[in-house]
Design an enzyme around this catalytic site. Sequence first.
Site, PDB file in Angstrom:
ATOM      1  N   HIS A 147     -19.715 -41.530  10.770  1.00  0.00           N
ATOM      2  CA  HIS A 147     -18.451 -40.793  10.277  1.00  0.00           C
ATOM      3  C   HIS A 147     -17.361 -41.220  11.317  1.00  0.00           C
ATOM      4  O   HIS A 147     -17.404 -41.128  12.541  1.00  0.00           O
ATOM      5  CB  HIS A 147     -18.897 -39.024  10.714  1.00  0.00           C
ATOM      6  CG  HIS A 147     -19.892 -38.605   9.906  1.00  0.00           C
ATOM      7  ND1 HIS A 147     -21.167 -38.917   9.956  1.00  0.00           N
ATOM      8  CD2 HIS A 147     -19.894 -37.649   8.915  1.00  0.00           C
ATOM      9  CE1 HIS A 147     -21.750 -38.186   9.013  1.00  0.00           C
ATOM     10  NE2 HIS A 147     -21.248 -37.326   8.285  1.00  0.00           N
ATOM     11  N   ASN A 148     -15.998 -41.206  10.543  1.00  0.00           N
ATOM     12  CA  ASN A 148     -14.991 -41.556  11.519  1.00  0.00           C
ATOM     13  C   ASN A 148     -13.701 -40.804  10.880  1.00  0.00           C
ATOM     14  O   ASN A 148     -13.214 -41.054   9.770  1.00  0.00           O
ATOM     15  CB  ASN A 148     -14.550 -43.044  11.516  1.00  0.00           C
ATOM     16  CG  ASN A 148     -13.566 -43.740  12.199  1.00  0.00           C
ATOM     17  OD1 ASN A 148     -13.370 -43.039  13.249  1.00  0.00           O
ATOM     18  ND2 ASN A 148     -13.267 -44.890  12.112  1.00  0.00           N
TER      19      ASN A 148
END
Length: 332
Positions: A93-94
């Site tokens: 996740h970013n």
Amino acid sequence: MGNEFDKILKIIQQDLPLVSRPFLTLAESVGITESELLKTIEKLVDDGVVREIAPIYDSKMLGYDSALVAFKVPQDKLQMVADFVSSCPTVSHNYERTHPFNLWFTLAVPPDTLSLEDVVRLMAERTGTLDYLVLRAVRTFKIGVRLDYESAHEKESVGFTHKPYKPLKEHEKEVVRVVQGRMPLTERPFFEYAQMLGMKEEELLNLLKDLKERGVLRRISAVLYHRRAGFVANAMSVWNVSEDRVEDVGNFMAGFKGVSHCYERTTGESWRYNLFAMMHGRSEEELYNLAKHISQEKGLDDYALLFSTKEFKKRRIKYFSEDFKRWLKALT
């Protein structure tokens, strides 16, 4: 959307049963045929509501080290830094978030390689990031997104059981290596996996049941595109809670359906918040109201809501792959 559609969206976010024909079991629970359910799921994928139906593993139970990392990045360099961070195969996740620490990502590092801190340091050096945080989970109170509620204030019963770590055997790693990512939308998906592994379907199902019992496999379920499912607001709420109150407050937060993840995390010189609750709602106002309710009920004044403003990456990690080692070799 019709009532039948809502039921389908709800059941596929729950745990796919570990049986020979799992979609038949789910279809029968909502009074439709297996074929109708599979066609509906395919349409949800095509329409961009469902990302995929996939196994969700606990990275730590697989032997990986993991943490939430935050970088403080100048706005004019954010896209460049985010692209580099996203290039790491084990970043799942970013996001850009509304805070001076504006780039937040989850990183997992496989065993028998550099430490997680060393990997983060190399990433920071490569991008010219001077100020960053490595926030490790200390306690987990809740984990698992299920967007099947009308109000984020709705309550549910939650119990998180911590299982002891037991290293995987080589044949178990091979099963994880194959049974990950997007699941085939067929009548007998486990049979297809078993053929790839040279196993009998029943043998594979029993092994997956054992991994689930040990806490390695959390569940197999649908992952939604939140905004297209109607949940347009996403905030990471962070709270400064005294150590003697963390358990009580963490369990209280975890009881709201609008909270998908709740952790106690480490702190640092430039970060005082130790309790994290990920919130999802149909508007930012709904999440502000939920946070205010928690604040008033528990007498907590030191908190912040970090809304996600851009998603750079959201993808399951490909476990026991050589991709990370190749990426790290190119970096060093």
